[in-house]
Design a protein around this motif. Structure first.
Motif, PDB file in Angstrom:
ATOM      1  N   ASP A 150       0.881  -1.180  -0.118  1.00 40.17           N
ATOM      2  CA  ASP A 150       0.023   0.032  -0.031  1.00 40.17           C
ATOM      3  C   ASP A 150       0.725   1.464   0.013  1.00 40.17           C
ATOM      4  O   ASP A 150       0.541   2.342  -0.564  1.00 40.17           O
ATOM      5  N   TYR A 151       1.947   0.906   0.732  1.00 35.35           N
ATOM      6  CA  TYR A 151       3.076   2.363   0.717  1.00 35.35           C
ATOM      7  C   TYR A 151       3.856   2.221  -0.342  1.00 35.35           C
ATOM      8  O   TYR A 151       4.536   3.307  -0.724  1.00 35.35           O
ATOM      9  N   PHE A 152       4.343   1.227  -0.849  1.00 28.74           N
ATOM     10  CA  PHE A 152       5.225   1.249  -2.105  1.00 28.74           C
ATOM     11  C   PHE A 152       4.760   0.390  -3.184  1.00 28.74           C
ATOM     12  O   PHE A 152       5.131  -0.710  -3.457  1.00 28.74           O
ATOM     13  N   PRO A 153       3.720   0.715  -3.849  1.00 27.73           N
ATOM     14  CA  PRO A 153       2.933  -0.025  -4.925  1.00 27.73           C
ATOM     15  C   PRO A 153       4.038  -0.479  -6.096  1.00 27.73           C
ATOM     16  O   PRO A 153       3.872  -1.366  -6.677  1.00 27.73           O
ATOM     17  N   TRP A 154       4.881   0.466  -6.375  1.00 28.50           N
ATOM     18  CA  TRP A 154       5.744   0.202  -7.290  1.00 28.50           C
ATOM     19  C   TRP A 154       6.874  -0.925  -7.156  1.00 28.50           C
ATOM     20  O   TRP A 154       7.632  -1.215  -7.822  1.00 28.50           O
ATOM     21  N   GLU A 155       6.805  -1.406  -5.882  1.00 28.75           N
ATOM     22  CA  GLU A 155       7.811  -2.456  -5.342  1.00 28.75           C
ATOM     23  C   GLU A 155       7.256  -3.981  -5.658  1.00 28.75           C
ATOM     24  O   GLU A 155       8.102  -4.821  -5.574  1.00 28.75           O
ATOM     25  N   ASP A 156       6.033  -4.039  -6.013  1.00 27.74           N
ATOM     26  CA  ASP A 156       5.388  -5.326  -6.360  1.00 27.74           C
ATOM     27  C   ASP A 156       5.686  -5.733  -7.815  1.00 27.74           C
ATOM     28  O   ASP A 156       4.869  -5.400  -8.694  1.00 27.74           O
ATOM     29  N   HIS A 157       6.431  -6.514  -8.062  1.00 30.50           N
ATOM     30  CA  HIS A 157       6.806  -7.001  -9.494  1.00 30.50           C
ATOM     31  C   HIS A 157       6.347  -8.330  -9.676  1.00 30.50           C
ATOM     32  O   HIS A 157       6.975  -9.171 -10.711  1.00 30.50           O
ATOM     33  N   ARG A 158       5.483  -8.885  -8.796  1.00 27.64           N
ATOM     34  CA  ARG A 158       5.299 -10.324  -8.996  1.00 27.64           C
ATOM     35  C   ARG A 158       4.578 -10.720 -10.135  1.00 27.64           C
ATOM     36  O   ARG A 158       4.284 -11.665 -10.948  1.00 27.64           O
ATOM     37  N   ALA A 159       3.744  -9.575 -10.597  1.00 30.98           N
ATOM     38  CA  ALA A 159       3.033  -9.806 -11.785  1.00 30.98           C
ATOM     39  C   ALA A 159       3.614  -8.909 -13.023  1.00 30.98           C
ATOM     40  O   ALA A 159       2.931  -8.513 -13.939  1.00 30.98           O
ATOM     41  N   GLY A 160       4.815  -8.948 -12.735  1.00 31.93           N
ATOM     42  CA  GLY A 160       5.460  -8.087 -13.813  1.00 31.93           C
ATOM     43  C   GLY A 160       5.533  -6.667 -13.275  1.00 31.93           C
ATOM     44  O   GLY A 160       5.113  -6.491 -12.315  1.00 31.93           O
ATOM     45  N   ALA A 161       6.457  -5.891 -13.991  1.00 34.05           N
ATOM     46  CA  ALA A 161       6.452  -4.472 -13.571  1.00 34.05           C
ATOM     47  C   ALA A 161       5.147  -3.849 -13.613  1.00 34.05           C
ATOM     48  O   ALA A 161       4.378  -3.855 -14.317  1.00 34.05           O
ATOM     49  N   PRO A 162       4.706  -3.042 -12.400  1.00 30.54           N
ATOM     50  CA  PRO A 162       3.421  -2.561 -12.697  1.00 30.54           C
ATOM     51  C   PRO A 162       3.252  -1.200 -13.825  1.00 30.54           C
ATOM     52  O   PRO A 162       4.304  -0.795 -14.003  1.00 30.54           O
ATOM     53  N   GLY A 163       2.332  -1.435 -14.342  1.00 33.41           N
ATOM     54  CA  GLY A 163       1.943  -0.543 -15.536  1.00 33.41           C
ATOM     55  C   GLY A 163       2.100   0.739 -15.492  1.00 33.41           C
ATOM     56  O   GLY A 163       2.748   1.331 -16.069  1.00 33.41           O
ATOM     57  N   PHE A 164       1.651   1.246 -14.170  1.00 31.70           N
ATOM     58  CA  PHE A 164       2.039   2.772 -13.879  1.00 31.70           C
ATOM     59  C   PHE A 164       3.335   3.339 -13.778  1.00 31.70           C
ATOM     60  O   PHE A 164       3.609   4.364 -13.973  1.00 31.70           O
ATOM     61  N   ILE A 165       4.489   2.362 -13.671  1.00 32.37           N
ATOM     62  CA  ILE A 165       5.755   2.982 -13.733  1.00 32.37           C
ATOM     63  C   ILE A 165       6.027   3.384 -14.898  1.00 32.37           C
ATOM     64  O   ILE A 165       6.578   4.412 -15.075  1.00 32.37           O
ATOM     65  N   ALA A 166       5.923   2.501 -15.923  1.00 35.04           N
ATOM     66  CA  ALA A 166       6.048   2.976 -17.309  1.00 35.04           C
ATOM     67  C   ALA A 166       5.186   4.231 -17.698  1.00 35.04           C
ATOM     68  O   ALA A 166       5.512   5.165 -18.415  1.00 35.04           O
ATOM     69  N   ARG A 167       3.821   4.044 -17.313  1.00 33.84           N
ATOM     70  CA  ARG A 167       2.858   4.902 -17.898  1.00 33.84           C
ATOM     71  C   ARG A 167       3.149   6.532 -16.956  1.00 33.84           C
ATOM     72  O   ARG A 167       2.906   7.551 -17.416  1.00 33.84           O
ATOM     73  N   SER A 168       3.444   6.405 -15.686  1.00 36.26           N
ATOM     74  CA  SER A 168       3.342   7.609 -14.939  1.00 36.26           C
ATOM     75  C   SER A 168       4.652   8.037 -14.313  1.00 36.26           C
ATOM     76  O   SER A 168       5.143   8.931 -14.291  1.00 36.26           O
ATOM     77  N   ILE A 169       5.436   6.973 -13.529  1.00 35.10           N
ATOM     78  CA  ILE A 169       6.492   7.230 -12.920  1.00 35.10           C
ATOM     79  C   ILE A 169       7.733   7.500 -13.901  1.00 35.10           C
ATOM     80  O   ILE A 169       8.435   8.783 -13.620  1.00 35.10           O
ATOM     81  N   ALA A 170       7.810   6.836 -14.834  1.00 35.82           N
ATOM     82  CA  ALA A 170       9.192   7.011 -15.816  1.00 35.82           C
ATOM     83  C   ALA A 170       8.927   8.388 -16.504  1.00 35.82           C
ATOM     84  O   ALA A 170       9.948   9.181 -16.407  1.00 35.82           O
ATOM     85  N   PRO A 171       7.631   8.777 -17.022  1.00 39.42           N
ATOM     86  CA  PRO A 171       7.831  10.104 -17.616  1.00 39.42           C
ATOM     87  C   PRO A 171       8.214  11.073 -16.661  1.00 39.42           C
ATOM     88  O   PRO A 171       8.591  12.293 -16.949  1.00 39.42           O
ATOM     89  N   LYS A 172       7.728  11.172 -15.586  1.00 42.17           N
ATOM     90  CA  LYS A 172       7.813  12.205 -14.536  1.00 42.17           C
ATOM     91  C   LYS A 172       9.134  12.099 -13.976  1.00 42.17           C
ATOM     92  O   LYS A 172       9.727  13.084 -13.862  1.00 42.17           O
ATOM     93  N   LEU A 173       9.873  11.166 -13.761  1.00 38.46           N
ATOM     94  CA  LEU A 173      11.164  10.987 -13.589  1.00 38.46           C
ATOM     95  C   LEU A 173      12.114  11.520 -14.928  1.00 38.46           C
ATOM     96  O   LEU A 173      13.149  12.267 -14.518  1.00 38.46           O
ATOM     97  N   LYS A 174      11.605  11.272 -16.141  1.00 41.49           N
ATOM     98  CA  LYS A 174      12.335  11.950 -17.351  1.00 41.49           C
ATOM     99  C   LYS A 174      12.145  13.354 -17.316  1.00 41.49           C
ATOM    100  O   LYS A 174      13.145  14.178 -17.453  1.00 41.49           O
ATOM    101  N   ALA A 175      10.895  13.971 -16.739  1.00 39.85           N
ATOM    102  CA  ALA A 175      11.095  15.137 -16.790  1.00 39.85           C
ATOM    103  C   ALA A 175      11.811  15.832 -15.722  1.00 39.85           C
ATOM    104  O   ALA A 175      12.497  16.978 -15.926  1.00 39.85           O
ATOM    105  N   TRP A 176      11.882  15.188 -14.579  1.00 37.89           N
ATOM    106  CA  TRP A 176      12.785  15.773 -13.551  1.00 37.89           C
ATOM    107  C   TRP A 176      14.184  15.497 -14.287  1.00 37.89           C
ATOM    108  O   TRP A 176      15.118  16.510 -13.861  1.00 37.89           O
ATOM    109  N   ALA A 177      14.790  14.503 -14.840  1.00 35.52           N
ATOM    110  CA  ALA A 177      15.915  14.563 -15.332  1.00 35.52           C
ATOM    111  C   ALA A 177      16.305  15.653 -16.151  1.00 35.52           C
ATOM    112  O   ALA A 177      17.525  16.265 -16.138  1.00 35.52           O
ATOM    113  N   LYS A 178      15.343  15.918 -17.095  1.00 36.94           N
ATOM    114  CA  LYS A 178      15.505  16.961 -17.970  1.00 36.94           C
ATOM    115  C   LYS A 178      15.626  18.320 -17.385  1.00 36.94           C
ATOM    116  O   LYS A 178      16.133  19.295 -17.992  1.00 36.94           O
TER     117      LYS A 178
END
Lengths: 318, 318
Positions: free
Chosen positions: B122-150
């Motif tokens: 509940d506190y770390f939803p991005w840490e559960d990869h038992r069913a593969g990487a959670p979709g929101f990592i690619a959909r939501s987290i990665a873009p935001k991180l990319k923006a931060w990197a930029k």
DNA sequence: CCATCTTATGCTCATGGAGAGTATAAATGG
DNA sequence: CCATTTATACTCTCCATGAGCATAAGATGG
């Protein structure tokens, strides 16, 4: 701890303690691992934490740099202990000791300070297996441990005690495990073979070689050594202890000094090189016996490149 | 820390702090890792350390047992922080927080206590990869991180930032490293994607899924999860979380729950069996779908037999 | 009873890393 | 030139690990 859990936003009064920092500061010179000591080598550097610093690490770094005039490389928290007053008196001031492991290069200690570097095997002579297991383990320590094991109340307990001795000290043809530094110290303590363990009783106990330290400082040092021995196997921390340029043999000697055991030379090089931990400087080592060796430097880039896998030790069983 | 090092035998006055204990208490139920929380799941259990106890661990154990009515199995110190007063006010009371990781079995929480168990994902939803990487990592987290990197000031810094993102989150075809829990949390914090990071500023920041916690409790939890994920690979601590008897699949599900990723079934069994970590009870599992499985129990003897090597994870790459 | 589904359990195969040893190169001091 | 010392390049074997195939043993629905 309070019976009813609550957010720690309202520190209870009457619970005041003092916070001390204790540092296990490591350097390696010519294949000898050193630690910074004070009071003639009988204590680790320590002092009260002052809240003028932002964090515990900041405080430690500032203090060490003031001492040695050199920036402290790798820093890692070790353990936190609670001491209930020196004399066991419930009324004496309580303190919390927070210990740290720090890696640096040996250097002149600032003028006017009483600190200096001591070899860490002075305190733990049984931990140095680079020339094979020290003779006094079989001659002196093992028999005393055997006597201690025999002194247990039941045959089962006697067997368990001895099994524990054999495992931690690699007796009965077991392998030596260099990481069990703390377990060995605690075992010797329980067996009353450590001077610090004889709580100011008058009686002399049969003790084991090795310089004692104030209070529980030798235990803290054991914790630091154990942590470092484990760490060098999966993190490239050895480089914090090396000069900017070094030969692969020098690197190997440093690793061996820390691990307290020898490493297979060819395999060590293979490991270092295939992990691309170092790069050639182009220069060769001077002042050398035998064929001159290439000089290398640490590739700081690896720290960023990957979730660094490490420097496992290619141990030799000889 | 004092400029002049000295034995910490005379605690300086005016240096008083309060000592708090914070616990990351873990249990696993039906393949769901849980942690004990208070305040509606917004904080970890914590409270002032009372010096009526002999040691920090004793205090923690006593408190947990009073809470859950169950003995606490494995206990390990995590980390010690210094907080300089809640409001950053130099005059407010200082405190030292000592955090612990504890393993137990989920059970009824004592009556009248506000504690209960919450799922740690509940506190770390991005840490559960038992069913593969959670979709929101690619959909939501990665873009935001990319923006931060930029948003970094120089192209070099931009590249370094993104490299760090890619490594910690397994982006750009890199492997997912389940142990980097703390690094991921800290990265999200730096990128202002964690609500706790927005220091009571009024502005809304783009945040990432996951329930926040009081103060730095979520960071402490991340530390605990990371430590546990590392530990299960070389120490048989999973068994502290299992009932007395279990099937190998149940054991596997628990390991997977903690690691947040799947394991190769046959290889997992091979590993467990060849290390002789378990022994058959003779009984079979009831209430089962499919072929009934043998029940096993942990061989406590292994803890004494060797300097236990561990339970490495036979990961599957699917 | 049979087909099918689910989980348990046994076995084989290929790859790569680790421990170990052999061989050769390049310097020094007699 | 030779012995000695260190550097460096390969090779070989064993075993742990990741992966997949095959079979066993139960339940369920037709």
């Amino acid at each position: 701890m309070a019976r009813s859990p609550q957010k720690s936003s309202a520190p209870a009064s009457g619970n005041a303690v003092t916070a001390d920092l204790v540092a296990v500061l490591v350097a390696v010179t010519d294949g000898a691992p050193k630690i910074m000591t004070i009071a003639g080598g009988s204590a680790l550097p320590s002092g009260p934490f002052e809240f003028t610093h932002r964090s515990l690490q900041t405080a430690l770094r500032a203090w060490v740099e003031a001492q040695t005039g050199h920036p402290l490389g790798y820093v890692e928290q070790l353990y936190t202990f609670a001491d209930r007053g020196r004399s066991g008196d419930a009324k004496s001031p309580h303190s919390v000791s927070i210990s740290y492991l720090g890696l640096t290069r040996e250097d002149k200690v600032g003028e006017g300070f009483e600190a200096h570097w001591s070899g860490w095997y002075d305190y733990f002579p049984w931990e140095d297996h680079r020339a094979g297991a020290p003779g006094f383990i079989a001659r002196s320590i093992a028999p005393k441990l055997k006597a201690w094991a025999k002194a247990a109340s039941s045959p089962t307990l006697q067997r368990e005690r001895w099994q524990r001795c054999a495992i931690t000290f690699g007796l009965d043809d077991r392998d030596w495990n260099e990481e069990l530094v703390l377990q060995r110290y605690e075992l010797l303590w329980e067996a009353s073979l450590i001077p610090e363990a004889n709580h100011s009783r008058g009686r002399e106990a049969p003790v084991v070689p090795g310089k004692p330290m104030t209070a529980d400082h030798r235990r803290i040092l054991a914790t630091g050594i154990a942590r470092l021995r484990a760490k060098i196997k999966y993190r490239p921390v050895v480089f914090e202890l090396m000069p900017a340029e070094f030969t692969l043999l020098q690197l190997q000697r440093s690793v061996e000094a820390l691990a307290g055991r020898l490493v297979h030379k060819q395999n060590f090089r293979r490991l270092i090189e295939q992990q691309e931990l170092v790069e050639e400087t182009g220069a060769m080592a001077a002042d050398t016996v035998g064929r001159p060796a290439k000089l290398f430097r640490f590739r700081h880039a690896v720290l960023a490149e990957r979730a660094v896998a490490g420097t496992k030790l290619p141990l030799s069983r000889t």
